[in-house]
Scaffold this motif. Structure first.
Motif, mmCIF file in Angstrom:
data_model
loop_
_atom_site.group_PDB
_atom_site.id
_atom_site.type_symbol
_atom_site.label_atom_id
_atom_site.label_comp_id
_atom_site.label_asym_id
_atom_site.label_seq_id
_atom_site.Cartn_x
_atom_site.Cartn_y
_atom_site.Cartn_z
ATOM 1 N N ALA A 5 0.846 -1.074 0.126
ATOM 2 C CA ALA A 5 0.032 0.030 0.135
ATOM 3 C C ALA A 5 0.946 1.202 -0.077
ATOM 4 C CB ALA A 5 -0.970 -0.008 1.192
ATOM 5 N N ASN A 6 2.192 1.269 0.450
ATOM 6 C CA ASN A 6 2.640 2.436 0.781
ATOM 7 C C ASN A 6 4.026 2.375 -0.236
ATOM 8 O OD1 ASN A 6 1.255 4.116 2.635
ATOM 9 N ND2 ASN A 6 1.825 2.434 3.900
ATOM 10 N N GLU A 7 4.028 1.311 -1.228
ATOM 11 C CA GLU A 7 4.995 1.132 -2.047
ATOM 12 C C GLU A 7 5.760 2.458 -2.957
ATOM 13 O OE1 GLU A 7 5.777 -0.737 -6.400
ATOM 14 O OE2 GLU A 7 4.285 -1.674 -5.022
ATOM 15 N N PRO A 8 6.677 2.872 -2.892
ATOM 16 C CA PRO A 8 7.000 4.252 -3.566
ATOM 17 C C PRO A 8 6.867 4.339 -5.049
ATOM 18 C CG PRO A 8 9.269 3.400 -2.313
ATOM 19 C CD PRO A 8 8.072 2.168 -2.220
ATOM 20 N N GLY A 9 6.295 4.994 -5.564
ATOM 21 C CA GLY A 9 6.211 5.140 -7.026
ATOM 22 C C GLY A 9 4.757 4.355 -7.302
ATOM 23 N N ARG A 10 4.068 3.886 -6.427
ATOM 24 C CA ARG A 10 2.771 3.182 -6.767
ATOM 25 C C ARG A 10 1.718 4.111 -7.521
ATOM 26 N NH1 ARG A 10 -2.351 2.119 -3.826
ATOM 27 N NH2 ARG A 10 -1.699 3.446 -2.016
ATOM 28 N N ARG A 11 1.470 3.382 -8.645
ATOM 29 C CA ARG A 11 0.366 4.041 -9.594
ATOM 30 C C ARG A 11 -0.807 4.699 -9.003
ATOM 31 N NH1 ARG A 11 -1.815 7.135 -13.253
ATOM 32 N NH2 ARG A 11 -2.185 6.495 -15.466
ATOM 33 N N VAL A 12 -1.244 5.975 -8.904
ATOM 34 C CA VAL A 12 -2.498 6.300 -8.660
ATOM 35 C C VAL A 12 -3.189 6.947 -9.850
ATOM 36 C CG1 VAL A 12 -3.617 7.896 -7.151
ATOM 37 C CG2 VAL A 12 -1.597 6.599 -6.200
ATOM 38 N N TYR A 13 -4.446 6.671 -9.941
ATOM 39 C CA TYR A 13 -5.390 7.096 -11.099
ATOM 40 C C TYR A 13 -5.944 8.252 -10.755
ATOM 41 C CZ TYR A 13 -3.776 2.592 -13.033
ATOM 42 O OH TYR A 13 -3.052 1.212 -13.336
ATOM 43 N N LEU A 14 -6.099 9.352 -11.301
ATOM 44 C CA LEU A 14 -6.685 10.618 -11.242
ATOM 45 C C LEU A 14 -8.090 10.677 -12.163
ATOM 46 C CD1 LEU A 14 -4.279 13.345 -9.781
ATOM 47 C CD2 LEU A 14 -5.923 11.922 -8.591
ATOM 48 N N GLN A 15 -9.057 10.907 -11.556
ATOM 49 C CA GLN A 15 -10.234 10.848 -12.290
ATOM 50 C C GLN A 15 -10.974 12.321 -12.249
ATOM 51 O OE1 GLN A 15 -10.628 6.109 -11.813
ATOM 52 N NE2 GLN A 15 -12.468 7.458 -10.949
ATOM 53 N N ASP A 16 -11.061 13.073 -13.086
ATOM 54 C CA ASP A 16 -11.219 14.392 -12.985
ATOM 55 C C ASP A 16 -13.236 14.564 -13.193
ATOM 56 O OD1 ASP A 16 -10.373 17.579 -12.325
ATOM 57 O OD2 ASP A 16 -12.249 17.438 -13.867
ATOM 58 N N VAL A 17 -13.774 14.995 -12.233
ATOM 59 C CA VAL A 17 -15.299 15.215 -12.417
ATOM 60 C C VAL A 17 -15.805 16.522 -12.448
ATOM 61 C CG1 VAL A 17 -15.330 13.038 -11.025
ATOM 62 C CG2 VAL A 17 -15.562 14.848 -9.713
ATOM 63 N N ALA A 18 -14.949 17.477 -12.723
ATOM 64 C CA ALA A 18 -15.235 18.879 -12.453
ATOM 65 C C ALA A 18 -16.206 19.144 -13.795
ATOM 66 C CB ALA A 18 -14.098 19.816 -12.970
#
Ligand code: COA
Ligand code: ZN
Length: 324
Positions: A5-18
């Protein structure tokens, strides 16, 4: 539960809903041309997903009455997923003219909020949405289900985690690929977020889990961080912090996309987002809606966007050097 869970560089998906959650709360109609141009600009910022619009009743959400045209006209960038909100079969039928990469279905975990937002009880919503899931499978468009008020209802109060997970199970069993736990009115707090997200991941390890938080009580980034540490890797956020559900008293915008992207970069998560490009879009958005937005990094600059040294400092330095 995996231990990374805290692995450096882990991919995170950003989803914009504006363009959906954000705009639907705005009073002044934003022109279709401006919406299309804005989605096209957002498409070039490295976001993983963009919620472009919603195929709801134009009487309920007049701001997004042009959903059909917007979806037809945007220039889709490969690698970016384009999702749309649909409340019913009618919405899917309309959206299929320019098929999105995903249908985002919505219902509330709270009976009262569901009646206010969708004008039907939860059982009726489940029945309608299961029909939508079947239709989407026929059209080969994946489905995500957004569960509003997963962390509390502004009219009923606390919502039981077991009930939220029960709705999630119904839709995952029916074939939905993902579920979004929505903190529609900013009632969530970090330990609650960690507990519900952990319970979700334990029970549905294959499902795509998204956290959707609003910053109504200033806990948006804290909640996102709690979810990250619970292993969540998908986040809805809204550029500039625009937004707020029109059927939820006191609602304000989502956690701000560029502020979240800025924090994620500092914490070593990989989002693929081009932060300067995202900040440039955020500056445009204020002009588009005609008022200031709550996003903070746009105003303060990134952490290491340094300020020029005032002239007085050079003088003070010189005096310090001369001093015996
Ligand atoms: N697209 C376009 N029009 C739609 C529609 C859709 N997806 N669904 C319903 N309509 C129209 C119907 O044709 C009907 O039009 P008419 O009055 O001209 O005959 C009208 O809307 C009412 O239809 P009905 O089936 O009775 O729905 P309803 O009044 O119970 O409304 C919803 C149900 C869900 C369609 C409506 O409440 C809605 O769109 N809500 C928006 C919810 C939302 O997006 N909230 C914010 C996000 S969480
Ligand atoms: Zn929302």
């Amino acid at each position: 539960m995996d231990g990374d869970a805290n692995e450096p560089g882990r991919r995170v998906y950003l989803q914009d809903v504006a363009m959906r959650d954000g705009l639907q709360a705005e009073a002044t109609f934003v022109a279709t041309d401006d919406k299309v141009a804005f989605v096209d600009a957002l498409s070039r910022t490295g976001l993983a997903k963009i919620e472009v619009t919603s195929f709801t009743s134009p009487k309920a959400i007049p701001m997004l009455a042009d959903a059909d045209e917007v979806m037809r006209r945007i220039a889709r960038v490969p690698g970016v997923e384009y999702t749309v909100l649909v409340p019913n079969v009618r919405g899917v039928e309309r959206a299929l003219a320019a098929p999105p990469d995903e249908f985002n279905l919505v219902m509330s975990c709270s009976e009262t909020h569901n009646l206010a937002n969708l004008r039907m009880g939860r059982a009726a919503s489940v029945a309608q949405l299961l029909q939508v899931v079947r239709l989407s499978a026929d059209a080969q468009v994946p489905v995500n289900v957004s569960l509003s008020c997963s962390f509390g209802c502004p009219m009923e109060g606390d919502v039981q985690a077991a009930e939220v997970l029960g709705f999630a199970a119904t839709f995952i069993d029916a074939g939905a690929r993902g579920v979004t736990l929505c903190d529609t009115t900013g009632m969530a707090y970090p330990s609650q977020v960690a507990a519900l997200c952990t319970a979700f991941r334990t029970r549905f390890p294959q499902a795509m889990l998204t956290l959707h938080v609003h910053n109504t009580r200033g806990m948006g980034l804290a909640n996102a961080l709690a979810a990250l540490h619970a292993g969540v890797d998908r986040f809805d956020a809204s550029l500039g912090g625009l937004g707020g559900c029109p059927y939820a008293p006191g609602a304000t915008g989502n956690v701000c996309t560029e502020d979240l992207a800025h924090m994620l970069a500092l914490e070593g998560f990989g989002t693929g987002v081009d932060l300067p490009a995202l900040l440039a879009c955020a500056r445009r958005l204020g002009a588009l809606v005609g008022h200031e937005l709550p996003g903070q990094v746009v105003k303060a600059g990134r952490r290491l966007d340094l300020h020029p040294v005032p002239a007085s400092v050079a003088q003070a330095r010189a005096r310090a050097a001369e001093a015996p």
